[in-house]
Design a protein around this motif. Structure first.
Motif, short mmCIF file in Angstrom:
data_model
loop_
_atom_site.label_atom_id
_atom_site.label_comp_id
_atom_site.label_asym_id
_atom_site.label_seq_id
_atom_site.Cartn_x
_atom_site.Cartn_y
_atom_site.Cartn_z
N THR A 54 2.19 11.28 4.04
CA THR A 54 0.95 10.56 4.28
C THR A 54 0.93 8.67 3.89
O THR A 54 0.67 7.90 3.78
CB THR A 54 -0.29 11.06 3.11
N CYS A 55 1.89 8.62 2.77
CA CYS A 55 2.72 7.69 2.54
C CYS A 55 3.21 6.17 2.99
O CYS A 55 4.26 5.20 3.19
CB CYS A 55 3.22 7.75 1.04
N TYR A 114 -0.80 11.67 7.87
CA TYR A 114 -0.73 9.73 8.41
C TYR A 114 -2.10 9.90 8.47
O TYR A 114 -2.28 10.67 9.45
CB TYR A 114 0.18 9.47 8.84
N ASN A 130 6.90 12.22 1.96
CA ASN A 130 4.89 12.19 2.21
C ASN A 130 5.13 11.72 3.64
O ASN A 130 5.36 10.35 3.52
CB ASN A 130 5.21 11.60 0.57
N ARG A 190 -3.89 5.41 0.70
CA ARG A 190 -3.02 4.66 0.61
C ARG A 190 -3.63 3.48 1.52
O ARG A 190 -3.37 1.95 2.03
CB ARG A 190 -2.63 4.51 2.51
N CYS A 218 0.75 4.28 -3.00
CA CYS A 218 0.62 5.43 -2.31
C CYS A 218 1.22 6.39 -3.11
O CYS A 218 0.55 7.28 -3.93
CB CYS A 218 0.73 5.81 -1.01
N ALA A 219 2.49 5.78 -3.05
CA ALA A 219 3.87 6.24 -3.57
C ALA A 219 3.16 6.64 -5.62
O ALA A 219 3.80 7.23 -6.31
CB ALA A 219 5.02 6.19 -4.04
N GLU A 247 1.41 9.39 -6.14
CA GLU A 247 1.66 10.47 -6.25
C GLU A 247 2.27 11.09 -7.54
O GLU A 247 2.07 12.26 -7.83
CB GLU A 247 2.08 10.77 -4.53
N LYS A 249 0.83 -1.70 -0.37
CA LYS A 249 -0.15 0.00 -0.31
C LYS A 249 1.27 0.85 0.37
O LYS A 249 0.33 2.28 -0.56
CB LYS A 249 -1.26 0.02 1.23
N GLN A 250 1.97 1.15 0.85
CA GLN A 250 2.99 2.55 0.62
C GLN A 250 3.25 2.96 -1.02
O GLN A 250 3.48 3.60 -1.27
CB GLN A 250 4.54 2.09 1.11
N VAL A 256 -4.10 10.60 -3.85
CA VAL A 256 -2.83 10.39 -3.07
C VAL A 256 -3.63 9.59 -1.72
O VAL A 256 -4.03 10.06 -1.10
CB VAL A 256 -1.76 11.75 -2.31
#
Length: 200
Positions: free
Chosen positions: A88-89, A200, A86, A57, A45-46, A49, A41-42, A55
């Motif tokens: 978030t990711c 996050y 980032n 997860r 997410c990347a 983006e 999921k990371q 963006v």
């Protein structure tokens, strides 16, 4: 008799192929087994983006699968050279020239020890291992300091990679996987831009 409409596959049908393609393109997914874990999921997410998608997860969607499987190379960055974190990711991008040189897992500050969203420049580097001046028995590797007014905050490797969680877990620093931090350290001169952003 008219042919039956084609059944639309569920995202999980593409999971293994998506993981293989993300890994091939340099987005770290962990085990390539068709299981969309927190690490995968990371990477997703990347991917979102860097490809201008919303963006998040979240798990694999059909739009993600089609986007990844139709890609032949990493996109060209729209940002200037530097290091971008980032939150978030929980991903770090190292941009050198006009390419994403590395995309790696990181772990930023846990609740109560938040890594500040700021833009700085590398002002100090400390090669190899040293013990944190703030926390006993906390070892930092190949540290890169980027906020002069917050001199205790750095990008660094940890004693073991298991400390780099797929969620915020540090004491304000940005923990980076080894040996990636060693390579980033070598490629990052004093004065390099470092930007922390997202939630996050």
């Amino acid at each position: 008799m008219s042919p039956k409409p084609r059944v639309k596959q569920k995202p999980a049908y593409y999971a293994l192929r998506v993981e293989r393609q993300l890994d091939k393109l340099g987005y770290p997914v962990g085990d390539i087994d068709g299981d969309i874990t927190a690490r995968a999921k990371q990477a997703l997410c990347a991917w979102r983006e860097t490809n201008g998608l919303p963006v998040s997860r979240a798990g694999l969607t059909l739009n993600d699968a089609y986007s990844v499987l139709n890609a032949t190379k990493r996109p060209t960055p729209t940002r200037s050279p530097g290091i971008y974190v980032n939150k978030t990711c929980q991903i770090l991008y190292q941009i050198v020239g006009n390419t994403y040189k590395r995309i790696v897992w990181i772990s930023t500050g846990q609740p109560g020890y938040d890594t500040p969203n700021r833009t700085g420049k590398v002002w100090r580097k400390w090669a190899g291992a040293h013990e944190s001046s703030l926390y006993d028995d906390a070892y930092m590797y190949d540290s890169i300091y980027f906020l002069k007014d917050r001199p205790g905050i750095a990008l660094h490797g940890s004693r073991v990679n298991s400390l780099i969680k797929p969620y915020p877990a540090s004491h304000r620093c940005v923990r980076v996987m080894r040996p990636e931090i060693h390579e980033i350290y070598a490629d990052t001169p004093i004065g390099t831009k470092v930007q922390i952003y997202g939630e996050y």
